[in-house]
Scaffold this active site. Structure first.
Site, PDB file in Angstrom:
ATOM      1  N   SER A 124       1.075  -1.125  -0.633  1.00  0.00           N
ATOM      2  CA  SER A 124      -0.163  -0.301  -0.242  1.00  0.00           C
ATOM      3  C   SER A 124       0.676   1.591  -0.045  1.00  0.00           C
ATOM      4  O   SER A 124       2.371   1.059   0.597  1.00  0.00           O
ATOM      5  CB  SER A 124      -0.617  -0.121   1.355  1.00  0.00           C
ATOM      6  N   TYR A 137      -1.334  -0.152  10.148  1.00  0.00           N
ATOM      7  CA  TYR A 137      -1.260  -0.674   9.284  1.00  0.00           C
ATOM      8  C   TYR A 137       0.000  -0.411   8.261  1.00  0.00           C
ATOM      9  O   TYR A 137       0.650  -0.973   7.528  1.00  0.00           O
ATOM     10  CB  TYR A 137      -2.753  -0.483   8.459  1.00  0.00           C
TER      11      TYR A 137
END
Ligand SMILES: NC(=O)c1ccc[n+]([C@@H]2O[C@H](COP(=O)([O-])OP(=O)(O)OC[C@H]3O[C@@H](n4cnc5c(N)ncnc54)[C@H](OP(=O)(O)O)[C@@H]3O)[C@@H](O)[C@H]2O)c1
Length: 214
Positions: A124, A137
């Site tokens: 990501s 995250y």
């Protein structure tokens, strides 16, 4: 027939990657805790944080050409500041996003070496960037990218890609923006076909953004 394992294929990006590969003639073995019902997919229901489940998943492949570590978790929603992240939640995020993928990689590597195969770890933009709220995250994806970079130089017979799919309209993305309208984000089916282009062109180990291959 080439064989792929994809984790987290009950919905979202994983489901679309599985559909794309099945349509292209691949044998796809896929998991999710809630099961995978996509036609043509060999479904193995289970949790990737469970070591016995990971063994079952890899055992289903007599040979293996591609492993896609796609299953992931965002962690607490709404996203807490790093100063407030509950440590147990951080452990859970790392277990799912870092430890479990590495466990699967370790089991799958002998088969990937045999086939001269490809390992894809889905990452990501929250890995290289520092976005408020994305500490748990984002740092887990940074760790996954770090493992990928080292694997890429350790494993001469395996191609290792960190693949960033870009923002996508999925449950995880909605959980990151609770109550917000995310209808302007692209659906996973818009980027999943780019996987075939990556596989066709087979660039060297490295980090790639799926939208740039669409
Ligand atoms: N959406 C975005 O904007 C975006 C952007 C960049 C990167 N990503 C990455 O893309 C990947 C897919 O995300 P997504 O947006 O498609 O998320 P999603 O819609 O929440 O789907 C996640 C998938 O992973 C499975 N999963 C989660 N935990 C699991 C576990 N412990 N064991 C087995 N399966 C598990 C889920 O199924 P069950 O719940 O049934 O287990 C589901 O199939 C993730 O790695 C995510 O970090 C997404």
């Amino acid at each position: 027939m080439r064989t792929a394992i994809i984790t987290g294929a009950s919905r979202g990006l994983g489901l679309e990657l599985a559909r794309t590969l099945v349509a292209a003639g691949w044998h796809v073995i896929a998991d999710a805790r809630s099961g995978v019902t996509e036609p043509g997919v060999t479904a193995v229901t289970g949790d990737i944080t469970d070591a016995a489940h990971r063994e079952t998943l890899v055992d289903r492949a007599t040979s293996l050409d591609l492993l896609i570590n796609n299953a992931g978790t965002l962690g607490p929603s709404p996203l807490p500041a790093v100063s407030e992240v509950p440590l147990d939640a951080l452990r859970d995020v790392y277990e799912t996003n870092v430890v479990a993928p590495l466990g699967l990689i370790q089991l799958a590597l002998p088969k990937l070496r045999d086939s001269g195969g490809i390992l894809i770890n889905i990452t990501s933009d929250a890995a290289p960037e520092g976005y408020p709220g994305w500490g748990a995250y984002g740092s887990s994806k940074s760790a996954l990218e770090g493992l990928s970079r080292v694997l890429a130089v350790e494993e001469e017979k395996v191609t290792v890609w960190q693949v960033d799919p870009g923002d996508l309209r999925t449950r995880m993305h909605q959980d990151a923006y609770p109550g917000e309208d995310i209808s302007d984000r692209p659906l996973p089916e818009t980027v999943a076909p780019a996987l075939l282009k990556l596989l066709d062109e087979r660039p060297p180990s490295g980090r790639y953004r799926l939208p740039e291959w669409s």
